[in-house]
Motif scaffolding. Structure first.
Motif, PDB file in Angstrom:
ATOM      1  N   LYS A 162     -26.056   8.510  -0.628  1.00  0.00           N
ATOM      2  CA  LYS A 162     -25.647   7.229  -1.219  1.00  0.00           C
ATOM      3  C   LYS A 162     -26.458   6.886  -2.468  1.00  0.00           C
ATOM      4  O   LYS A 162     -25.939   6.260  -3.400  1.00  0.00           O
ATOM      5  CB  LYS A 162     -25.781   6.108  -0.173  1.00  0.00           C
ATOM      6  N   ASP A 163     -27.733   7.309  -2.477  1.00  0.00           N
ATOM      7  CA  ASP A 163     -28.602   6.938  -3.609  1.00  0.00           C
ATOM      8  C   ASP A 163     -28.065   7.485  -4.928  1.00  0.00           C
ATOM      9  O   ASP A 163     -28.321   6.942  -5.999  1.00  0.00           O
ATOM     10  CB  ASP A 163     -30.030   7.489  -3.448  1.00  0.00           C
ATOM     11  N   LEU A 164     -27.298   8.599  -4.838  1.00  0.00           N
ATOM     12  CA  LEU A 164     -26.789   9.221  -6.060  1.00  0.00           C
ATOM     13  C   LEU A 164     -25.710   8.374  -6.720  1.00  0.00           C
ATOM     14  O   LEU A 164     -25.494   8.450  -7.918  1.00  0.00           O
ATOM     15  CB  LEU A 164     -26.198  10.598  -5.729  1.00  0.00           C
ATOM     16  N   PHE A 165     -25.002   7.598  -5.912  1.00  0.00           N
ATOM     17  CA  PHE A 165     -23.836   6.899  -6.436  1.00  0.00           C
ATOM     18  C   PHE A 165     -24.085   5.407  -6.555  1.00  0.00           C
ATOM     19  O   PHE A 165     -23.320   4.584  -6.076  1.00  0.00           O
ATOM     20  CB  PHE A 165     -22.623   7.186  -5.544  1.00  0.00           C
ATOM     21  N   THR A 166     -25.210   5.070  -7.188  1.00  0.00           N
ATOM     22  CA  THR A 166     -25.519   3.652  -7.357  1.00  0.00           C
ATOM     23  C   THR A 166     -24.621   3.052  -8.424  1.00  0.00           C
ATOM     24  O   THR A 166     -24.186   1.911  -8.308  1.00  0.00           O
ATOM     25  CB  THR A 166     -26.999   3.473  -7.746  1.00  0.00           C
ATOM     26  N   ASP A 167     -24.328   3.818  -9.449  1.00  0.00           N
ATOM     27  CA  ASP A 167     -23.482   3.323 -10.534  1.00  0.00           C
ATOM     28  C   ASP A 167     -22.040   3.185 -10.028  1.00  0.00           C
ATOM     29  O   ASP A 167     -21.563   4.012  -9.256  1.00  0.00           O
ATOM     30  CB  ASP A 167     -23.532   4.300 -11.708  1.00  0.00           C
ATOM     31  N   ALA A 168     -21.365   2.117 -10.456  1.00  0.00           N
ATOM     32  CA  ALA A 168     -19.977   1.907 -10.044  1.00  0.00           C
ATOM     33  C   ALA A 168     -19.079   3.034 -10.578  1.00  0.00           C
ATOM     34  O   ALA A 168     -18.116   3.438  -9.934  1.00  0.00           O
ATOM     35  CB  ALA A 168     -19.482   0.560 -10.552  1.00  0.00           C
ATOM     36  N   ASN A 169     -19.452   3.515 -11.760  1.00  0.00           N
ATOM     37  CA  ASN A 169     -18.666   4.599 -12.355  1.00  0.00           C
ATOM     38  C   ASN A 169     -19.117   5.937 -11.776  1.00  0.00           C
ATOM     39  O   ASN A 169     -20.221   6.403 -12.050  1.00  0.00           O
ATOM     40  CB  ASN A 169     -18.858   4.568 -13.878  1.00  0.00           C
ATOM     41  N   ILE A 170     -18.265   6.527 -10.945  1.00  0.00           N
ATOM     42  CA  ILE A 170     -18.644   7.748 -10.222  1.00  0.00           C
ATOM     43  C   ILE A 170     -18.996   8.888 -11.176  1.00  0.00           C
ATOM     44  O   ILE A 170     -19.919   9.667 -10.946  1.00  0.00           O
ATOM     45  CB  ILE A 170     -17.510   8.157  -9.260  1.00  0.00           C
ATOM     46  N   SER A 171     -18.292   8.930 -12.304  1.00  0.00           N
ATOM     47  CA  SER A 171     -18.507  10.057 -13.211  1.00  0.00           C
ATOM     48  C   SER A 171     -19.910  10.071 -13.810  1.00  0.00           C
ATOM     49  O   SER A 171     -20.351  11.089 -14.330  1.00  0.00           O
ATOM     50  CB  SER A 171     -17.458  10.040 -14.327  1.00  0.00           C
ATOM     51  N   LYS A 172     -20.623   8.961 -13.702  1.00  0.00           N
ATOM     52  CA  LYS A 172     -21.983   8.923 -14.257  1.00  0.00           C
ATOM     53  C   LYS A 172     -22.996   9.617 -13.351  1.00  0.00           C
ATOM     54  O   LYS A 172     -24.113   9.891 -13.750  1.00  0.00           O
ATOM     55  CB  LYS A 172     -22.413   7.463 -14.467  1.00  0.00           C
ATOM     56  N   ALA A 173     -22.587   9.874 -12.114  1.00  0.00           N
ATOM     57  CA  ALA A 173     -23.527  10.476 -11.166  1.00  0.00           C
ATOM     58  C   ALA A 173     -23.909  11.883 -11.610  1.00  0.00           C
ATOM     59  O   ALA A 173     -23.155  12.555 -12.305  1.00  0.00           O
ATOM     60  CB  ALA A 173     -22.901  10.514  -9.782  1.00  0.00           C
ATOM     61  N   ASP A 174     -25.089  12.317 -11.183  1.00  0.00           N
ATOM     62  CA  ASP A 174     -25.612  13.613 -11.613  1.00  0.00           C
ATOM     63  C   ASP A 174     -25.058  14.717 -10.720  1.00  0.00           C
ATOM     64  O   ASP A 174     -25.713  15.178  -9.795  1.00  0.00           O
ATOM     65  CB  ASP A 174     -27.144  13.569 -11.573  1.00  0.00           C
ATOM     66  N   PHE A 175     -23.854  15.143 -10.979  1.00  0.00           N
ATOM     67  CA  PHE A 175     -23.242  16.171 -10.148  1.00  0.00           C
ATOM     68  C   PHE A 175     -23.905  17.537 -10.299  1.00  0.00           C
ATOM     69  O   PHE A 175     -24.126  18.218  -9.299  1.00  0.00           O
ATOM     70  CB  PHE A 175     -21.734  16.254 -10.422  1.00  0.00           C
ATOM     71  N   PRO A 176     -24.261  17.964 -11.544  1.00  0.00           N
ATOM     72  CA  PRO A 176     -24.974  19.247 -11.638  1.00  0.00           C
ATOM     73  C   PRO A 176     -26.237  19.240 -10.794  1.00  0.00           C
ATOM     74  O   PRO A 176     -26.562  20.225 -10.114  1.00  0.00           O
ATOM     75  CB  PRO A 176     -25.295  19.363 -13.126  1.00  0.00           C
ATOM     76  N   GLY A 177     -26.942  18.108 -10.795  1.00  0.00           N
ATOM     77  CA  GLY A 177     -28.157  17.994  -9.995  1.00  0.00           C
ATOM     78  C   GLY A 177     -27.855  18.138  -8.518  1.00  0.00           C
ATOM     79  O   GLY A 177     -28.589  18.774  -7.764  1.00  0.00           O
ATOM     80  N   LEU A 178     -26.723  17.570  -8.100  1.00  0.00           N
ATOM     81  CA  LEU A 178     -26.313  17.625  -6.705  1.00  0.00           C
ATOM     82  C   LEU A 178     -26.094  19.076  -6.264  1.00  0.00           C
ATOM     83  O   LEU A 178     -26.546  19.493  -5.196  1.00  0.00           O
ATOM     84  CB  LEU A 178     -25.012  16.826  -6.555  1.00  0.00           C
TER      85      LEU A 178
END
Lengths: 418, 294, 347
Positions: A64-80
């Motif tokens: 959940k901590d990864l998706f703090t921003d309302a805009n999902i695309s801002k999340a760090d997917f490469p990091g994930l």
């Protein structure tokens, strides 16, 4: 009197000549079949592997901590993705080794994650096992196109990576699956992401323009020249010119298209509309010549019959001559279309030899076509593009075979026997 | 003697023919004379042809021919190959128009109208002067459509029933109805040669022409089919004028009332069939029908 | 027929001119086939990570790219051209004639040109003089150095007895290619200069010097193959005696089957090209039309992406594709130039 039971030497010579002639013909057929077989064999043996692609299963926890921003695309997917990999191989700690580890997975994995989460936001907070694309080097190794026995410094995959790959394979987390990406996406510089759809659709749109322009214009021109045009010097000049145009190198039509359609009319470069117009110019002579030949082959007795009961010239042509000539015209048109499908030279001039990722949606979107895609992939340094090239050739051949079968089918269907 | 020039009007046909008889008797000795002898003109002509000349490019194919076609008669045209009889036949419904290099001079009248007049349209002309060709040439369509085509393009019928009626009567008159009535939707090209030719005749009469031109209609048929077509021609005479080109002198003798003999682009002799075959006026005619050449 | 064609085409053009004249929402890039594999990676990355459309990249060759680029300002002309050489002053003039005055030059890195051959034989160790002797059409007579004779060498050991006794057979790019230009300039000309006879000509007979130092032999020893073609790699594998000329990225991608020849004792490695010790390398560029930067959506983003460390840096994804990065200071300099849209001065 010649003996009927024992033919003389003259007759024997005649038979021998006939036998030699037949053998020569047969060996020509066998030779060309061998070439065709060889062509198909090399292409298919090189290309069939492109229809599968290596996938790696990774366990991803969508914290959940990864998706703090309302805009999902801002999340760090490469990091994930990287985090998930590290969790699977906890022994990897050195920076250099981590980089090697990350390079096992295609950069597209991050986009896959992003799409998944955007589709089903419920995933956030759960842990999922997800199959993602492996990097093209891994794919090549699995398909046996890389040699393992060369010194490590000369290999694209290092010993450590080979070890990881073997472990993943043993655990069933690395598998070859059917390559849907190849049929559903456009070009890419990552071989594992590259698809043929963009080029196939570009070819389709381009050929649609070509067909819808060249068939009516070609048929109308053929009918006029064959049935209505007065026989004078102008008609002769036109005829000679059409025959010449059929033999003009296709790149000339590209130059003409560049000068007229792009520079003069201002149509956008690299689009199916311009490509279609240029290929129309190229196929018109073929269609006109084929059309005239098939009009000529309609027996004159049919024309006389129609004229004899008082049909006008126009009625004779449209009611009787044209329907009878149509199968031949269709065959000519499809041969012209098949030619147009395989053309790259004129498209070079109008900018269709280009890297285009987005699948074209309309006639004015930039797009490539199948032969151009083959050319571009053959030219790419990555080894994995070799099999994609052969696969693209297979798709092009499939297109051609489909079109030629259609020509045969139409001819059979509309052919009228007397 | 300039026959055609002297007798542009045929007010006294009987007298003329007597005159001609005399002159023909004299000219019999002159094998080279190429003036028409016999009775080229009739009292009530359906078509009249005067001074017809046909050129293919610079080459003259027909040299000043004049002849009438009477109502309800069968006029047979005979002569050796290349004598111009087919070319002449094609002048009568302007089929020669389709040959680019062909030029026709002279006057052809159908019921008093010059068919070569600039304002004459060939479409209605060909509906009134129909044509049957040497080789049966049905359209590659159904039997029904073959006959329906003419009435359709000329707008002769208002509805399907009328069209069906025309088709039935045409086929009955062509003597084909009993053979094909159960398979009208079958392709016309599937019939036998003789049936095809009768289908072509039915197709021609479906548009109710006044004159039917037949260009060697039986040359591609076997004797039995030929006999059927000849019977048909005899029946059709009651309603139409028929001009038939034939290579067979027997056929001309069997079906025609008058016979015209052509020789190398000239019309040599015209007369009642019986007379031409039993007592020809001209030496050339005699040579031909007695088989000295041809 | 012609009238009909023109009428139909005209009607069609009227129908289509509408959308054609509307704004373009993707970046149009043309130019060098050498830069193409790098530019396309950046374009794809840019397209996938931003909301903009993926730029369209045509592979036209450097010269062809400049021709299109300098065609004018407006949406029918490309925004960026890639080049495997710097812009020539004649091209700058052409640009200026058509109103393309403000051009931003961006150097992106280096490309090494390598001579590579099959792994099954020992690596070749060549000097540029030997390359010249192997590939030039005319060479100085070994017996009488003052005289120029047609190239007599058939095998490598005729040039230098230390080289293997195999036939000289080189697969290289055709004259239209930028790679060929660079190879001729960097390897053959330098090789030619090592002969005093030829060097002397540089001053006295410029034309003659050019012809001598730049003409590749046509007797079959040099085979014009495609440029950067996977087929060359396959041919080299099949024929261990053959040598291929291509860009470093091809060697990089196929290092398990082919190896690079040493030139002046330097192997064509990433490090040797980056620090300039491998002699046959050239800079790569792209040129941006300043007037388009604010008109075409995504231009700034694309420039940012290309000049970012994650793209052209030492560990960037372009390095993975075989681009040799510039030194850090030079990267910083060009990044700043791009950010400020510093234009080229007319020379």
């Amino acid at each position: 009197m010649t003996n009927l039971l024992e033919p003389g030497p003259k007759l024997r010579r005649r038979y021998r000549a006939e036998k030699i002639f037949k053998r020569m013909g047969l060996s020509a057929i066998i030779a060309s079949l061998c070439f065709v077989f060889f062509l198909f064999y090399t292409i298919i043996s090189d290309g069939y592997s492109a229809f599968t692609q290596t996938y790696i299963e990774i366990e991803v926890s969508f914290n959940k901590d990864l998706f703090t921003d309302a805009n999902i695309s801002k999340a760090d997917f490469p990091g994930l993705v990287k985090k998930s990999l590290l969790k699977m191989f906890p022994e990897v700690t050195k920076r250099q080794d981590k980089k090697l580890l990350y390079s096992l997975i295609s950069p597209s994995a991050a986009y896959t994650m992003q799409e998944l989460v955007e589709e089903t936001p419920k995933l956030i907070g759960t842990t999922q096992k997800i199959w993602v694309l492996a990097d093209d080097d891994v794919d090549m190794l699995i398909k046996g196109k890389y040699q393992r026995d060369v010194p490590e410094s000369n290999r694209r995959l290092k010993d450590l990576q080979l070890k990881w790959i073997d472990r993943l394979t043993a655990e069933g987390m690395l598998e070859k699956k059917f390559n849907t990406t190849f049929f559903t996406s456009g070009d890419s510089r990552e071989p594992e992401l590259a698809g043929i759809l963009g080029a196939a659709k570009g070819s389709l749109l381009t050929l649609l323009i070509t067909l819808s322009l060249s068939f009516p214009i070609g048929v109308a021109a053929a009918v006029y020249l064959e049935e209505f045009a007065p026989a004078n010097r102008w008609t002769d000049i036109i005829e000679v010119n059409i025959n010449n145009l059929a033999a003009v190198p296709s790149i000339i039509f590209g130059l003409l298209g560049l000068a007229i359609f792009i520079n003069f009319w201002g149509l956008p470069r690299s689009t199916p509309i311009v490509g279609g117009l240029v290929l129309t110019l190229m196929t018109l002579p073929t269609i006109i010549i084929a059309g005239r030949a098939s009009l000529k082959s309609v027996p004159p007795s049919i024309r006389e019959a129609a004229l004899g009961i008082g049909a006008s010239k126009m009625q004779t042509v449209t009611h009787h001559v044209l329907p009878l000539a149509l199968p031949g015209m269709l065959t000519g048109t499809i041969i012209g279309m098949a030619q147009a499908l395989g053309e790259t030279a004129p498209l070079l001039m109008i900018g269709m030899v280009a890297f285009i990722v987005d699948v074209p949606g309309s006639f004015t979107d930039p797009s490539a076509v199948l032969p151009v895609q083959i050319y571009l992939w053959a030219d790419s340094p990555e080894r994995a593009f070799t099999e994609k090239t052969s696969a693209a050739i297979m798709i092009l051949l499939a297109f051609l075979i489909a079109m030629n079968s259609l020509a045969v089918f139409l001819r059979k269907k509309f052919e009228i026997k007397w | 003697m300039e026959l055609t020039a002297n007798h542009a009007s045929n007010a006294f046909p009987t007298m003329l023919s007597e005159e001609m008889l005399e002159e023909a008797e004299q000219s019999k000795t002159l094998a080279t004379a190429r003036k028409t002898v016999g009775t080229p003109f009739v009292d009530t002509p359906r078509m009249t042809c005067r001074d017809i000349q046909v050129f293919y490019g610079d080459k003259q194919a027909i040299n000043k021919m004049s002849i009438d076609v009477a109502s309800n008669e069968v006029l047979a045209m005979i002569g050796p190959s290349g004598c111009g009889k087919s070319t002449f036949l094609r002048c009568l419904n302007r089929m020669n128009d389709t040959v680019l290099s062909c030029r026709v001079t002279g006057e052809v009248k159908l019921d008093g109208t010059d068919i070569y007049h600039p304002s004459v349209d060939v479409v209605p002309l060909r509906a009134r002067v129909g044509m049957v060709f040497q080789k049966p040439n049905p359209f590659p369509k159904s039997i029904y459509d073959n006959i329906a085509y003419g009435p359709k393009i000329h707008g002769l019928t208002k509805n399907k029933d009328e069209l069906d009626e025309i088709i039935e009567t045409s086929l009955i008159r062509a003597g084909l109805w009993d053979e094909v009535k159960d398979r009208l939707q079958d392709p016309g090209t599937g019939l036998s040669g003789g049936q095809q030719q009768r289908l072509c005749i039915a197709r021609t009469i479906a548009v109710s022409p006044e004159v039917i031109l037949m260009d060697e209609p039986c040359s591609a048929l076997d004797p039995i089919a030929t006999a059927r077509v000849e019977e048909l021609i005899a029946e059709l005479r009651t309603q139409f004028s028929i001009v038939i080109v034939t290579h067979s002198m027997q056929q001309a003798a069997r079906v025609s009332q008058r016979t015209a003999y052509f020789h190398l682009g000239d019309l040599i002799e015209v007369g009642a069939t019986e007379k031409v075959f039993t007592n020809p006026l001209h030496q050339l005619t005699e040579d031909y029908i007695t088989g000295r050449f041809g | 027929m012609k009238l009909k064609t023109i009428a139909a085409a005209g009607a069609l053009s009227l129908l289509l001119c509408g959308p054609a004249l509307a704004a373009r929402d993707y970046i149009s890039i043309v130019g060098s086939s050498t830069v193409y594999p790098f530019a396309t990676v950046v374009a794809e990355q840019f397209g996938k990570t931003t909301g903009y459309k993926t730029p369209k990249i045509e592979s036209t060759g450097s010269g062809g790219g400049f021709k299109l680029f300098c065609g004018g300002v407006g949406i029918n002309h490309p925004d960026i051209t890639n080049a495997s050489r710097a812009i020539k002053s004649s091209e700058m003039e052409k640009c200026a004639e058509n109103g393309v005055n403000d051009i931003v030059e961006v150097k992106i890195g280096y490309d090494g040109i390598v001579l590579a051959h099959s792994k099954s034989v020992a690596p070749l160790k060549l000097t540029r003089q030997e390359i010249f002797l192997a590939l030039a059409k005319d060479v100085p007579d070994p017996k009488n150095p003052g005289k120029i004779i047609p190239n007599p060498y058939k095998t490598w050991n005729e040039i230098n007895s230390n080289l293997p006794p195999t036939k000289i057979e080189v697969l290289g790019p055709p004259p239209t290619s930028g790679t060929r230009d660079a190879f001729v300039e960097l390897a053959m000309e330098t090789g030619a200069d090592s002969f005093d006879v030829i060097k002397a000509m540089k001053k006295t007979d410029k034309e003659g010097y050019k012809a001598l130092s730049q003409t590749v032999r046509e007797d079959g020893a040099y085979v014009e193959a495609g440029e950067n073609d996977n087929l060359i790699v396959q041919k080299l594998q099949a024929n261990p005696a053959a040598v291929g000329i291509f860009g470093f990225s091809f060697l990089d991608q196929n290092s398990d089957v082919i190896q690079g020849s040493f030139i002046e004792d330097m192997p064509p490695t990433f490090e040797a090209i980056a620090d300039g010790s491998y002699p046959v390398s050239r800079p790569l560029y792209f040129y941006v039309k300043k007037a388009h930067v604010d008109v075409i959506p995504g231009m700034k983003g694309y420039l940012d992406e290309f000049t970012s460390e994650k793209a052209w840096g030492e560990d960037g994804y372009l390095a993975d594709k075989g681009l040799i990065p510039m030194p850090a200071a030079e990267r910083k300099q060009y990044h700043e130039n791009v950010a400020a849209l510093k234009t080229l001065e007319m020379k």
